[in-house]
Design an enzyme around this catalytic site. Structure first.
Site, mmCIF file in Angstrom:
data_model
loop_
_atom_site.group_PDB
_atom_site.id
_atom_site.type_symbol
_atom_site.label_atom_id
_atom_site.label_comp_id
_atom_site.label_asym_id
_atom_site.label_seq_id
_atom_site.Cartn_x
_atom_site.Cartn_y
_atom_site.Cartn_z
ATOM 1 N N LYS A 189 0.881 -1.178 0.000
ATOM 2 C CA LYS A 189 0.000 0.000 0.000
ATOM 3 C C LYS A 189 0.919 1.228 0.000
ATOM 4 O O LYS A 189 1.471 1.609 1.018
ATOM 5 C CB LYS A 189 -0.869 -0.016 1.260
ATOM 6 C CG LYS A 189 -2.238 0.620 1.112
ATOM 7 C CD LYS A 189 -2.238 2.072 0.716
ATOM 8 C CE LYS A 189 -2.050 3.013 1.871
ATOM 9 N NZ LYS A 189 -1.874 4.423 1.467
ATOM 10 N N GLU B 47 7.806 0.683 12.145
ATOM 11 C CA GLU B 47 8.936 1.620 12.050
ATOM 12 C C GLU B 47 8.320 3.013 12.118
ATOM 13 O O GLU B 47 7.695 3.470 11.162
ATOM 14 C CB GLU B 47 9.673 1.440 10.718
ATOM 15 C CG GLU B 47 10.181 0.037 10.456
ATOM 16 C CD GLU B 47 11.358 -0.347 11.329
ATOM 17 O OE1 GLU B 47 11.967 0.551 11.929
ATOM 18 O OE2 GLU B 47 11.647 -1.552 11.408
ATOM 19 N N CYS C 175 12.765 10.080 9.218
ATOM 20 C CA CYS C 175 12.436 9.560 10.552
ATOM 21 C C CYS C 175 13.619 9.705 11.502
ATOM 22 O O CYS C 175 13.442 9.953 12.679
ATOM 23 C CB CYS C 175 12.020 8.106 10.452
ATOM 24 S SG CYS C 175 13.198 7.113 9.523
ATOM 25 N N GLN D 154 1.556 19.432 5.393
ATOM 26 C CA GLN D 154 2.847 19.244 6.060
ATOM 27 C C GLN D 154 3.537 20.597 6.262
ATOM 28 O O GLN D 154 4.107 20.866 7.318
ATOM 29 C CB GLN D 154 3.723 18.295 5.230
ATOM 30 C CG GLN D 154 5.010 17.885 5.917
ATOM 31 C CD GLN D 154 4.776 17.093 7.188
ATOM 32 O OE1 GLN D 154 3.675 16.599 7.423
ATOM 33 N NE2 GLN D 154 5.789 16.983 8.021
ATOM 34 N N GLU E 107 7.835 15.318 17.054
ATOM 35 C CA GLU E 107 8.437 15.180 15.729
ATOM 36 C C GLU E 107 7.831 16.233 14.804
ATOM 37 O O GLU E 107 6.614 16.306 14.655
ATOM 38 C CB GLU E 107 8.166 13.779 15.176
ATOM 39 C CG GLU E 107 8.847 13.544 13.847
ATOM 40 C CD GLU E 107 8.580 12.150 13.306
ATOM 41 O OE1 GLU E 107 7.417 11.729 13.300
ATOM 42 O OE2 GLU E 107 9.547 11.496 12.866
HETATM 43 P P1 NAD Z 1 1.286 8.079 8.176
HETATM 44 O O1 NAD Z 1 1.289 7.234 9.393
HETATM 45 O O2 NAD Z 1 0.306 9.164 8.061
HETATM 46 O O3 NAD Z 1 1.069 7.169 6.876
HETATM 47 C C1 NAD Z 1 1.918 6.066 6.589
HETATM 48 C C2 NAD Z 1 1.164 5.083 5.722
HETATM 49 O O4 NAD Z 1 0.085 4.545 6.482
HETATM 50 C C3 NAD Z 1 0.549 5.689 4.451
HETATM 51 O O5 NAD Z 1 0.658 4.765 3.393
HETATM 52 C C4 NAD Z 1 -0.916 5.852 4.857
HETATM 53 O O6 NAD Z 1 -1.797 5.841 3.775
HETATM 54 C C5 NAD Z 1 -1.128 4.645 5.733
HETATM 55 N N1 NAD Z 1 -2.245 4.746 6.673
HETATM 56 C C6 NAD Z 1 -2.770 5.870 7.218
HETATM 57 N N2 NAD Z 1 -3.811 5.551 8.030
HETATM 58 C C7 NAD Z 1 -3.942 4.205 7.994
HETATM 59 C C8 NAD Z 1 -4.826 3.272 8.624
HETATM 60 N N3 NAD Z 1 -5.797 3.668 9.443
HETATM 61 N N4 NAD Z 1 -4.659 1.974 8.365
HETATM 62 C C9 NAD Z 1 -3.678 1.548 7.547
HETATM 63 N N5 NAD Z 1 -2.819 2.372 6.906
HETATM 64 C C10 NAD Z 1 -2.955 3.684 7.136
HETATM 65 O O7 NAD Z 1 2.777 8.616 8.050
HETATM 66 P P2 NAD Z 1 3.388 9.582 6.942
HETATM 67 O O8 NAD Z 1 2.926 10.967 7.223
HETATM 68 O O9 NAD Z 1 3.182 9.006 5.582
HETATM 69 O O10 NAD Z 1 4.956 9.441 7.247
HETATM 70 C C11 NAD Z 1 5.599 10.190 8.197
HETATM 71 C C12 NAD Z 1 5.874 9.355 9.435
HETATM 72 O O11 NAD Z 1 6.582 8.171 9.074
HETATM 73 C C13 NAD Z 1 6.769 10.069 10.412
HETATM 74 O O12 NAD Z 1 6.329 9.878 11.733
HETATM 75 C C14 NAD Z 1 8.116 9.400 10.197
HETATM 76 O O13 NAD Z 1 9.007 9.507 11.277
HETATM 77 C C15 NAD Z 1 7.712 8.005 9.916
HETATM 78 N N6 NAD Z 1 8.790 7.275 9.237
HETATM 79 C C16 NAD Z 1 9.472 6.304 9.930
HETATM 80 C C17 NAD Z 1 10.530 5.634 9.335
HETATM 81 C C18 NAD Z 1 11.302 4.567 10.081
HETATM 82 O O14 NAD Z 1 12.017 3.816 9.440
HETATM 83 N N7 NAD Z 1 11.195 4.478 11.395
HETATM 84 C C19 NAD Z 1 10.875 5.944 8.025
HETATM 85 C C20 NAD Z 1 10.162 6.930 7.349
HETATM 86 C C21 NAD Z 1 9.114 7.586 7.969
#
Ligand code: NAD
Length: 496
Positions: free
Chosen positions: A194, A269, A303, A350, A400
């Protein structure tokens, strides 16, 4: 003085043939209800593409195909052949580096040189690393006390977990998709991906590469769409064995709760608020260079961004001045102008989130030493920002921000630095800048984070485990940890 911006022009067009439909069981097709979502170029605010939005029915088709392949052609494919396919995928990613980097720059807003340097080569290296693992996943022979006086022969095997749902964020979509796909496929799993709604295009192009590399239809399906609909359908589907999620802590928590209903395995993650500790004996020039990269690379949408900069008081003013200079020297603007070093944030939402944190920092009394504003031209840009005279209790040091904003905080001794570094809900990464090897080891042991870099930032590699402690997540991906996370261990005991 702030460096002049490069202004986004009419925009680089989408590479010809970029897929925008679902990749479902080997077919490129619209969503079952014909639904689409609009994909925006964040540097120009113009529409890039209308992308199919998968429905729960589409997810069901993808999961059924993935399940069938576990007991079909893919399940019967030996590790050595899986490795050959993964190597071919790596070759094709390298061949398509210009297309993939262009898609990442158009979709995410990042300067095109960055995905050429990191995201795309790292994705290829990840497939190559796990190609090497595919025929080396073995178990143990384990001696036992026997069974009712009879000897036994016990051994373990590592089997695929099954159907894996991979949910990917928008900041480095291709790279994170590779981190999930490569170990999963090496271990013989099948995957439904996804992609993020903000930036789905590079992962869709990867679908074309998987097809060309000879991956049997249905082993991987790619279903873009809304998180709460498409993503949630994957999380709640009873025939998905594991969710591998990268994203925000709020969504990660929700996913873990919902996945519990069907006892899915979950790796999370999540976010970070990583410390960068600059000790009094550090090479300050190198530390500032690395710290600035940890703040501004990928617009700070990382992240592992090192957003809390702890500096020994004797070096504090020098570091604040140098980091402010580095912020002002960033060339903000057109991701396709080679002089640009800082692109647009991914969306208006954002950008507004980042700006509201900057306002909060000012309100709580931190001093803006650089940036603090947005430019008045179009595109979702925010000027790289350094806050000085701050403390670890301020909102800008606790939450964050996910933008180009750093908070610089003074400390008096290494014990205080560690106490402050660990005084956070997060535990993803940390950097320590010192010339003293003993201090480096001592502090590296004391900091609670999944990855610690001494005299560097983000020294990542597919061979190294990746993941966080505390709110930064559960589980590890990549390296041998990636093999363990993508297999179930079975023990077989034969009573002799
Ligand atoms: P997000 O949690 O909003 O979305 C991430 C993914 O989850 C997207 O594909 C989104 O469509 C999906 N999603 C959203 N709601 C959902 C639900 N209810 N059920 C299933 N899937 C759902 O995060 P974002 O804004 O895309 O990314 C930023 C975040 O990701 C930051 O907190 C960042 O630190 C983190 N991040 C972590 C790492 C790591 O390796 N630890 C790497 C990159 C980003």
């Amino acid at each position: 003085m702030t460096t002049a911006d490069t202004l986004p022009g009419v925009g680089t067009p989408l590479p010809a043939g970029t897929p925008t439909q679902l990749f479902l069981n080997g077919n490129w097709q619209p969503a079952s209800d014909g639904g689409v979502f609009t994909n925006i170029n964040p540097a120009t605010e113009q529409v890039l593409a209308e992308v199919s939005a998968g429905t729960p029915d589409d997810i069901d088709v993808a999961v059924r195909a993935a399940r069938a392949q576990l007991g079909g052609q893919w399940g019967a494919t030996p590790g050595v052949v899986r490795g050959q396919i993964l190597n071919k995928i790596a070759d094709l990613i390298e061949r398509d580096i210009d297309i993939l980097a262009t898609l990442e720059a158009l979709d995410v807003g990042k300067p095109v040189g960055q995905p050429k340097m990191l995201d795309v080569p790292n994705a290829a290296a990840t497939f190559r690393h796990f190609a090497g693992w595919a025929d080396k996943i073995t178990g143990f022979s384990i001696p036992t006390a026997g069974y009712f006086g009879k000897p036994t022969h016990s051994f373990t095997v590592r089997e695929p977990v099954g159907v894996i749902g991979a949910i990917v964020p928008w900041n480095t979509p291709l790279m994170i998709a590779a981190w999930k796909l490569a170990p999963a496929l090496a271990c013989g799993n099948t995957v439904v991906v996804k992609p993020p709604e903000e930036a789905p295009l590079s992962i869709l192009h990867l679908g074309k590469i998987l097809e060309e590399a000879g991956l049997p239809a249905g082993v991987v399906s790619i279903v873009p769409g809304n998180g709460a609909v498409t993503g949630n359908a994957l999380v709640e589907h009873p025939d998905v064995d594991k969710i591998s999620f990268t994203g925000s802590p709020a969504v990660g928590r929700l996913i873990q709760q919902r996945a519990a209903a069907t006892f899915k395995r979950v790796t999370l993650e999540l976010g970070g608020k990583s410390p960068q500790i600059i000790l009094d004996d550090a090479d300050v020039e190198a530390a500032v260079q690395g710290t600035a990269m940890g703040l501004f690379f990928n617009q700070g949408e990382v992240c592992a961004a090192g957003t809390r900069v702890f500096v020994h008081r004797s070096r504090y003013n020098d570091v604040v001045d140098a980091l402010s200079g580095a912020a002002d020297a960033q060339v903000l603007g057109d991701p396709f102008d080679p002089s640009t070093t800082l692109g647009a944030l991914v969306s208006a939402k954002q950008r507004d989130t980042v700006l509201s944190y900057i306002e909060q920092g000012k309100k709580e009394g931190a001093r803006v030493a650089a940036g603090g504003t947005r430019p008045d031209h179009s595109g979702y840009f925010v000027r790289p920002t350094i806050f000085a005279d701050a403390n670890n209790d301020m909102t800008i040091a606790r939450e964050e921000i996910f933008g180009p904003v750093g908070t610089v905080i003074a400390f008096d001794d290494p014990e205080e630095a560690i106490r402050l570094a660990n005084d956070t809900q997060y535990g993803l990464a940390a950097s320590i800048w010192t010339r003293d090897v003993s201090r480096a080891h001592t502090l590296a042991r004391q900091v609670r984070a999944g990855a610690v870099w001494v005299n560097g930032w983000a020294a990542i590699d597919p061979a190294l485990p990746w993941g966080g402690m505390k709110t930064s997540g559960i589980g590890r991906e990549l390296g041998y940890a990636g093999i363990l996370a993508n297999t179930e261990e079975k023990v077989v005991t034969i009573v002799l």
